[in-house]
Write an enzyme that holds these catalytic residues in place. Structure first.
Site, mmCIF file in Angstrom:
data_model
loop_
_atom_site.group_PDB
_atom_site.id
_atom_site.type_symbol
_atom_site.label_atom_id
_atom_site.label_comp_id
_atom_site.label_asym_id
_atom_site.label_seq_id
_atom_site.Cartn_x
_atom_site.Cartn_y
_atom_site.Cartn_z
ATOM 1 N N SER A 1 0.822 -1.213 0.000
ATOM 2 C CA SER A 1 0.000 0.000 0.000
ATOM 3 C C SER A 1 0.854 1.260 0.000
ATOM 4 C CB SER A 1 -0.906 0.034 1.231
ATOM 5 O OG SER A 1 -1.679 -1.138 1.318
HETATM 6 N N1 SAH Z 1 -0.244 -5.461 3.922
HETATM 7 C C1 SAH Z 1 0.540 -5.737 2.730
HETATM 8 C C2 SAH Z 1 -0.175 -5.359 1.442
HETATM 9 C C3 SAH Z 1 -1.139 -6.334 1.128
HETATM 10 S S1 SAH Z 1 -1.856 -6.481 -0.451
HETATM 11 C C4 SAH Z 1 1.878 -5.069 2.770
HETATM 12 O O1 SAH Z 1 2.132 -4.293 3.698
HETATM 13 O O2 SAH Z 1 2.679 -5.337 1.879
HETATM 14 C C5 SAH Z 1 -3.117 -7.589 0.090
HETATM 15 C C6 SAH Z 1 -2.633 -8.944 0.430
HETATM 16 O O3 SAH Z 1 -3.766 -9.664 0.912
HETATM 17 C C7 SAH Z 1 -2.114 -9.730 -0.763
HETATM 18 O O4 SAH Z 1 -0.839 -10.205 -0.487
HETATM 19 C C8 SAH Z 1 -3.117 -10.846 -0.910
HETATM 20 O O5 SAH Z 1 -2.563 -12.044 -1.382
HETATM 21 C C9 SAH Z 1 -3.635 -10.991 0.504
HETATM 22 N N2 SAH Z 1 -4.930 -11.667 0.632
HETATM 23 C C10 SAH Z 1 -5.986 -11.607 -0.211
HETATM 24 N N3 SAH Z 1 -6.993 -12.353 0.252
HETATM 25 C C11 SAH Z 1 -6.583 -12.892 1.437
HETATM 26 C C12 SAH Z 1 -7.192 -13.756 2.385
HETATM 27 N N4 SAH Z 1 -8.437 -14.235 2.220
HETATM 28 N N5 SAH Z 1 -6.481 -14.105 3.478
HETATM 29 C C13 SAH Z 1 -5.207 -13.649 3.652
HETATM 30 N N6 SAH Z 1 -4.586 -12.821 2.779
HETATM 31 C C14 SAH Z 1 -5.259 -12.449 1.689
#
Ligand code: SAH
Length: 203
Positions: free
Chosen positions: A52
């Site tokens: 993000s």
């Molecule tokens: N917080 C992260 C950014 C995340 S992007 C950072 O600081 O880099 C969102 C993330 O959520 C992705 O890696 C995606 O694979 C994950 N995601 C999506 N659906 C999910 C679920 N049901 N459970 C766990 N993670 C999930």
């Protein structure tokens, strides 16, 4: 980054500003993106996912009103950056990632960097992490069209959750869900955001 993008936009919690100063964001982005790591935008981290925008990381962290004795849950580990920022403030961060290689890489990165109060799990964060519930803070970094009931259940009385709610691939609403000391739920709409979707199938 902190002065121009974050403090200038009204983030005032000193703990959050300090955490954003302390965590080296460039070590959480792919090597060829390092030059842009401190830019005012999200960046791709592979598998169609993104780290993000710094301001959004800071804002979501501040909205949780995190305290040093708090136990936090993150859904969507991605690069591990948000977990690292939060871990500078709270006692313990549990974080769940659904894409196996991303979860494994983040775990390795956080270990190598010496973050001792973060535990990563590969799984579907929709269901939270029952074993360590309830949580003082829950942060969901992927968008869902509804607030997952298991996460509401795993929020401690007096706890807060930050979550983008809305249709995937459209603009969503960043919401804060508060559970009162008596267990009543209150929801605040903070601002429009754009997140990758919360998936329901493991890869
Ligand atoms: N917080 C992260 C950014 C995340 S992007 C950072 O600081 O880099 C969102 C993330 O959520 C992705 O890696 C995606 O694979 C994950 N995601 C999506 N659906 C999910 C679920 N049901 N459970 C766990 N993670 C999930």
């Amino acid at each position: 980054m902190v002065n121009k993008q974050i403090a200038a936009r009204g983030i005032y919690d000193q703990k959050v500003l300090q955490a954003m100063r302390d965590v080296p964001r460039h070590l959480f982005v792919p090597e060829r993106r390092r030059r842009s790591a401190y830019g005012d935008f999200p960046l791709p981290i592979g598998y169609g996912q993104t780290i993000s925008q710094p301001y959004i990381v800071a804002l979501m962290t501040e909205l949780l009103k995190p305290e040093k004795d708090d136990i936090a849950l993150e859904v969507g580990t991605g690069s591990g950056y948000q977990a690292a920022v939060l871990s500078k403030i709270v006692k313990k961060v549990y974080t769940v990632e659904i894409i196996t290689p991303l979860g494994k890489d983040a775990e390795k990165r956080l270990n190598e960097m010496g973050y001792k109060n973060i535990t990563v799990k590969v799984g579907d964060g929709y269901f939270g992490w029952k074993q360590y519930a309830p949580f003082d803070c829950i942060i969901v970094t992927a968008a869902s069209d509804h607030i997952p009931p298991p996460l509401i259940k795993q929020l401690k009385n007096g706890g807060k959750m930050a979550i983008p709610v809305g249709m995937p691939f459209q603009v969503q609403k960043l919401m804060v869900v508060e559970k009162s000391e008596k267990g009543e739920i209150g929801i605040k709409n903070i601002l429009p955001v754009r997140f990758v979707p919360l998936r329901r199938v493991q890869r």
